[in-house]
Design an enzyme around this catalytic site. Structure first.
Site, short mmCIF file in Angstrom:
data_model
loop_
_atom_site.label_atom_id
_atom_site.label_comp_id
_atom_site.label_asym_id
_atom_site.label_seq_id
_atom_site.Cartn_x
_atom_site.Cartn_y
_atom_site.Cartn_z
N ARG A 37 0.86 4.93 10.67
CA ARG A 37 0.67 3.90 9.64
C ARG A 37 0.81 2.48 10.20
O ARG A 37 0.17 1.55 9.71
CB ARG A 37 1.69 4.12 8.50
CG ARG A 37 1.47 3.21 7.26
CD ARG A 37 2.39 3.65 6.12
NE ARG A 37 2.14 2.90 4.89
CZ ARG A 37 2.89 1.90 4.44
NH1 ARG A 37 3.96 1.52 5.14
NH2 ARG A 37 2.61 1.28 3.32
N ILE A 63 -1.51 -2.48 1.49
CA ILE A 63 -1.50 -1.08 1.90
C ILE A 63 -0.47 -0.43 0.98
O ILE A 63 0.65 -0.92 0.84
CB ILE A 63 -1.16 -0.91 3.41
CG1 ILE A 63 -1.14 0.57 3.82
CG2 ILE A 63 0.13 -1.60 3.80
CD1 ILE A 63 -1.06 0.79 5.34
N SER A 64 -0.89 0.62 0.27
CA SER A 64 -0.04 1.19 -0.78
C SER A 64 1.27 1.74 -0.22
O SER A 64 1.35 2.14 0.94
CB SER A 64 -0.77 2.32 -1.50
OG SER A 64 -1.74 1.80 -2.36
N GLN A 65 2.26 1.76 -1.08
CA GLN A 65 3.55 2.38 -0.76
C GLN A 65 3.30 3.85 -0.39
O GLN A 65 2.55 4.54 -1.07
CB GLN A 65 4.42 2.27 -2.01
CG GLN A 65 5.80 2.85 -1.87
CD GLN A 65 6.58 2.74 -3.19
OE1 GLN A 65 6.15 2.07 -4.11
NE2 GLN A 65 7.72 3.39 -3.25
N PRO A 66 3.93 4.34 0.70
CA PRO A 66 3.72 5.74 1.10
C PRO A 66 3.96 6.74 -0.03
O PRO A 66 3.22 7.71 -0.16
CB PRO A 66 4.71 5.93 2.25
CG PRO A 66 4.84 4.57 2.85
CD PRO A 66 4.74 3.60 1.70
#
Length: 213
Positions: A37, A63-66
């Site tokens: 990531r 970038i979205s939260q995992p």
């Protein structure tokens, strides 16, 4: 473009956090454990890459939260070979997760800057979608429909009808619906006009941009 033992260790810690938050799908966890990531973010932010947080990228996007990526991916129930449509390519991180799950991915991005950057970047690290398209996600991708599942990675004020119509019977649409706070919503297509709807909690996303032209 390095992926070190340190990065791998940080990814394992992230996977443990996601398990504690309730992610159970072993394939989704394995994908997150594998994908570097940190490469999807500017090099100055490596330390943030494996925290369970969203992070700004180009063009006022994130970038979205995992956890969000894992949650949406788990809802899609991806099987190897599934034809999947992604609305909002963004950094390409969610795209990479879908590819790791064995999906044939078609992805649409509305922001030209991000589209150019991500379509060059993904193949460099070994991820090849079937198609990356610059265009309006609200319209879906009629010429490639139907899809086994469709994922929307930005907040939608309403559910675009073309996305529902492009699902195959038994297919799943995962979409965050709402203006400021979104409700994660799952639609399962039961018949030509029948959809089963599930609402699965509040999330926050950047808004899905509609083509105004």
């Amino acid at each position: 473009m390095k992926d070190t033992f340190k990065h791998k260790g940080m990814r394992q810690q992230l996977v443990e956090i996601l398990k504690k938050k309730g992610i159970k799908d072993q394939n989704v966890l394995a994908a997150i454990n594998k994908i570097p990531r940190h490469l999807f973010m500017d090099s100055g932010f490596i330390d943030h890459a494996y925290q369970d947080k969203a992070f700004p990228i180009a063009a006022d996007q994130t970038i979205s939260q995992p956890y969000t990526v894992a949650f949406q991916s788990e809802l899609m129930q991806v099987k190897r070979g599934d034809k999947v449509l992604e609305i909002g390519t963004g950094s390409g991180y969610q795209t990479a997760v879908l590819l790791e799950l064995g999906a044939k991915v078609y992805s649409i991005e509305r922001q030209q800057e991000l589209f150019k950057k991500t379509s060059k970047f993904l193949p460099k690290i070994g991820y090849r979608a079937k198609k990356l398209i610059f265009g309006d996600g609200y319209k879906g991708l009629e010429e490639e429909a139907p899809f086994k599942s469709i994922i929307v990675t930005a907040g939608a004020p309403f559910v675009p009808n073309p996305l529902l119509s492009q699902l195959e019977i038994g297919g799943r649409l995962v979409i965050p619906v709402g203006e400021d706070i979104q409700i994660m919503t799952l639609f399962i297509r039961k018949g030509p006009k029948e959809f089963e709807k599930h609402e699965l909690g509040e999330f926050r996303f950047v808004p899905l941009l509609e083509d105004k032209n």
